[in-house]
Design a protein around this motif. Structure first.
Motif, PDB file in Angstrom:
ATOM      1  N   ILE A 138       0.828  -1.207   0.000  1.00 48.21           N
ATOM      2  CA  ILE A 138       0.000   0.000   0.000  1.00 48.21           C
ATOM      3  C   ILE A 138       0.858   1.252   0.000  1.00 48.21           C
ATOM      4  O   ILE A 138       0.658   2.161  -0.814  1.00 48.21           O
ATOM      5  CB  ILE A 138      -0.964  -0.014   1.197  1.00 48.21           C
ATOM      6  CG1 ILE A 138      -2.004  -1.108   1.008  1.00 48.21           C
ATOM      7  CG2 ILE A 138      -1.643   1.342   1.370  1.00 48.21           C
ATOM      8  CD1 ILE A 138      -2.882  -1.347   2.218  1.00 48.21           C
ATOM      9  N   LEU A 139       1.835   1.320   0.910  1.00 50.32           N
ATOM     10  CA  LEU A 139       2.683   2.513   0.973  1.00 50.32           C
ATOM     11  C   LEU A 139       3.562   2.661  -0.265  1.00 50.32           C
ATOM     12  O   LEU A 139       3.756   3.774  -0.768  1.00 50.32           O
ATOM     13  CB  LEU A 139       3.551   2.475   2.232  1.00 50.32           C
ATOM     14  CG  LEU A 139       2.823   2.697   3.547  1.00 50.32           C
ATOM     15  CD1 LEU A 139       3.795   2.581   4.711  1.00 50.32           C
ATOM     16  CD2 LEU A 139       2.111   4.023   3.565  1.00 50.32           C
ATOM     17  N   GLY A 140       4.080   1.554  -0.765  1.00 44.82           N
ATOM     18  CA  GLY A 140       4.900   1.606  -1.970  1.00 44.82           C
ATOM     19  C   GLY A 140       4.109   2.066  -3.180  1.00 44.82           C
ATOM     20  O   GLY A 140       4.577   2.880  -3.983  1.00 44.82           O
ATOM     21  N   GLY A 141       2.889   1.567  -3.315  1.00 43.91           N
ATOM     22  CA  GLY A 141       2.031   1.995  -4.422  1.00 43.91           C
ATOM     23  C   GLY A 141       1.661   3.458  -4.318  1.00 43.91           C
ATOM     24  O   GLY A 141       1.655   4.193  -5.314  1.00 43.91           O
ATOM     25  N   PHE A 142       1.352   3.909  -3.099  1.00 43.99           N
ATOM     26  CA  PHE A 142       1.012   5.311  -2.886  1.00 43.99           C
ATOM     27  C   PHE A 142       2.193   6.221  -3.202  1.00 43.99           C
ATOM     28  O   PHE A 142       2.047   7.222  -3.910  1.00 43.99           O
ATOM     29  CB  PHE A 142       0.542   5.527  -1.446  1.00 43.99           C
ATOM     30  CG  PHE A 142       0.291   6.959  -1.110  1.00 43.99           C
ATOM     31  CD1 PHE A 142      -0.830   7.610  -1.600  1.00 43.99           C
ATOM     32  CD2 PHE A 142       1.173   7.671  -0.305  1.00 43.99           C
ATOM     33  CE1 PHE A 142      -1.062   8.937  -1.299  1.00 43.99           C
ATOM     34  CE2 PHE A 142       0.950   8.985   0.000  1.00 43.99           C
ATOM     35  CZ  PHE A 142      -0.175   9.629  -0.495  1.00 43.99           C
TER      36      PHE A 142
END
Length: 82
Positions: A19-23
């Motif tokens: 999630i954080l990497g995609g964001f």
């Protein structure tokens, strides 16, 4: 008592990393054009089950970009360093 690594911790870290990497990948793609590349993997049309009184639809797709891959690798690294 021996403290072992829980598989739930790994799953949690993987989800947070994705999630954080995609964001961050989407956010930084505005500044770095190399990060703007992504691939969508999944179904185009939802799978539908109609039982006349209730209707279920299911669709799964993943949007993977460079930030997502980096977040995944960092999550695995963090798990093994714990």
């Amino acid at each position: 008592m021996r403290r072992g690594k829980s598989p739930y911790t790994l799953v949690f870290l993987l989800i947070v990393g994705l999630i954080l990497g995609g964001f961050l990948g989407d956010l930084l793609a505005h500044f770095f054009k190399e990060l703007a590349y992504y691939q969508i993997i999944g179904m185009d049309n939802p799978l539908t089950l109609n039982l006349s009184f209730i209707r279920f639809s299911f669709q799964l797709s993943l949007k993977i970009n460079i930030g997502t891959v980096v977040g995944l690798v960092l999550a695995i690294y963090a798990y093994y360093k714990m």
